[in-house]
Design a protein around this motif. Sequence first.
Motif, PDB file in Angstrom:
ATOM      1  N   PRO A 334      40.962  20.423 -61.910  1.00 44.61           N
ATOM      2  CA  PRO A 334      41.134  20.622 -60.567  1.00 44.61           C
ATOM      3  C   PRO A 334      41.006  22.107 -60.285  1.00 44.61           C
ATOM      4  O   PRO A 334      41.056  22.969 -60.973  1.00 44.61           O
ATOM      5  N   PHE A 335      40.703  22.541 -58.868  1.00 42.99           N
ATOM      6  CA  PHE A 335      40.497  23.851 -58.568  1.00 42.99           C
ATOM      7  C   PHE A 335      40.858  24.105 -57.045  1.00 42.99           C
ATOM      8  O   PHE A 335      40.763  23.428 -56.270  1.00 42.99           O
ATOM      9  N   ASP A 336      41.426  25.301 -57.127  1.00 47.44           N
ATOM     10  CA  ASP A 336      41.988  25.600 -55.652  1.00 47.44           C
ATOM     11  C   ASP A 336      40.915  26.607 -55.252  1.00 47.44           C
ATOM     12  O   ASP A 336      40.798  27.859 -55.488  1.00 47.44           O
ATOM     13  N   HIS A 344      48.393  24.911 -61.518  1.00 50.14           N
ATOM     14  CA  HIS A 344      49.377  24.888 -62.491  1.00 50.14           C
ATOM     15  C   HIS A 344      50.733  24.772 -62.502  1.00 50.14           C
ATOM     16  O   HIS A 344      51.077  25.530 -61.419  1.00 50.14           O
ATOM     17  N   LEU A 345      51.504  24.453 -63.256  1.00 52.75           N
ATOM     18  CA  LEU A 345      52.957  24.613 -63.274  1.00 52.75           C
ATOM     19  C   LEU A 345      53.234  25.323 -64.726  1.00 52.75           C
ATOM     20  O   LEU A 345      53.263  24.640 -65.582  1.00 52.75           O
ATOM     21  N   ARG A 351      47.168  17.943 -61.874  1.00 48.83           N
ATOM     22  CA  ARG A 351      46.474  16.898 -61.062  1.00 48.83           C
ATOM     23  C   ARG A 351      47.050  16.481 -59.863  1.00 48.83           C
ATOM     24  O   ARG A 351      47.876  15.673 -60.458  1.00 48.83           O
ATOM     25  N   GLU A 352      46.731  16.658 -58.806  1.00 53.97           N
ATOM     26  CA  GLU A 352      47.391  15.799 -57.776  1.00 53.97           C
ATOM     27  C   GLU A 352      48.994  16.099 -57.983  1.00 53.97           C
ATOM     28  O   GLU A 352      49.686  14.929 -57.990  1.00 53.97           O
ATOM     29  N   SER A 353      49.302  17.192 -58.160  1.00 55.53           N
ATOM     30  CA  SER A 353      50.737  17.717 -58.172  1.00 55.53           C
ATOM     31  C   SER A 353      51.467  17.115 -59.627  1.00 55.53           C
ATOM     32  O   SER A 353      52.782  17.317 -59.714  1.00 55.53           O
ATOM     33  N   ALA A 354      50.708  16.483 -60.422  1.00 56.25           N
ATOM     34  CA  ALA A 354      51.264  15.828 -61.612  1.00 56.25           C
ATOM     35  C   ALA A 354      50.699  16.648 -62.966  1.00 56.25           C
ATOM     36  O   ALA A 354      49.445  17.009 -62.845  1.00 56.25           O
ATOM     37  N   VAL A 355      51.839  16.808 -63.916  1.00 57.37           N
ATOM     38  CA  VAL A 355      51.198  17.355 -65.074  1.00 57.37           C
ATOM     39  C   VAL A 355      50.683  16.256 -65.991  1.00 57.37           C
ATOM     40  O   VAL A 355      51.299  15.405 -66.247  1.00 57.37           O
TER      41      VAL A 355
END
Length: 456
Positions: A334-336, A344-345, A351-355
């Motif tokens: 994914p890319f911002d 990232h976290l 990916r769609e707010s999930a790790v």
Amino acid sequence: MLHVAVVGSGPSGCYTAQSLVQADPEVLVDVLDRLPCPYGLVRYGVAPDHEKIKSLQNNLRSVLEHERVRFLGGVPVGPGGIPASRLRELYHAVVYCVGASTDRHLGIPGEDLPGSWSATQFVAWYSAHPDAADDDGFVRDARSAVVIGVGNVAVDVTRMLARGAAELSTTDIPQAALGALAASRVTNIHMVGRRGPSQARFTTKELRELSGLPDTEVSVDPAELALDPAYADPSALPTARRRNVEVLRGWAAEASAPGAGSAARTASRSIALRFFLRPVELLADKGRVGAVRFERTVCDEDGGVTGTGRYEEIEAQLVLRSVGYRGLPLEGLPFDATRGTVPHLAGRVLRESAVGPGEYVAGWIKRGPTGVIGTNRPDAKETATSLLEDAPVLLRKDVPGDPLAALRAAGVEPVTWTGWQAIERAEAALGASLGRSVVKLADWESLLAAARTAAP
């Protein structure tokens, strides 16, 4: 054993590998790089005359020579190389440390004229990056240069344009670049920022180096400094910016001192630092850049600047823009697009707010092009900590015993550490043949030919 691929051998990649093997004796790390040479921007971004900073290669070397770390150069990941999906099959985890690989544009008319370049391209040329332009077109036929930007890279390229051949010949600058700069007729250099001196991004140490260049006059317009609200009393500024303003004030005072004009006329080269000028157009002269048109700006209430409708033209047959770097999308991640980073976290790719355990980022592709080389240490440690916390899950994945065999089966023949050592020997031999110290090899063919001389 947990087998990790780190993509990128610059500071962020090396510090990530170091954090992993220091924290866990059951980790093996392969550091992959598209180039046959390690060290990333320490080799290909630090100016040749900054030998103290370049000596950081010795610290990175100790990481890549660790018994549980393996350097694999000449391994592109993504289109035209090893697919990212295949890399994830070969390793328990992949950490992307690929930096911010493109530069920002000005977005103004004439930016694509011959003679207009990014500072990134100029740095790559004098640093012997094998993808760099292989000619002296940067400085050929140029008498006056404009550097747009007031960060450390802008200071670097300004200094390199003013450096004498005798000083550069003791560095590892490639022979072709040395010859071109020795023959350069650039005598007037303007480094221009759209905002004021209190907002400039260069460090004081880099700034002061400009005044130490032989046979070079440095000037600052006191009237432009006075446009900055912080100029009269810089005491409230952060320390680094306050010192910058103090250095600039000192230069402005020297320029107005009795006898300064006659001393300046004896210098062969001049560097003018300009502020509150926004580039609006590059003007053509006989099919190439001949001048830059700037609009005078003033500070606004929000801490930015606004145009005044007053314009000024500065002659330039060479224009180098140095207005920042930007990350590019990576295959399969994914890319911002707004920030030019991978979401990232704590280093775990989101990916769609999930790790999804197994994919990580560190360095500029994680946080954006900010900080200095040392900033990568805590950044890499955070990512390594996240990865090792995920190790129980990652180890459930079946991976090949040695990914190197699979890479070779895919048609990739990596440059191993012995290959890199062969390149180093070839560069030392080239320097000796030219009566210099180490001289970098500047093209793919020479680098790979040297690597192939390594013992099997």
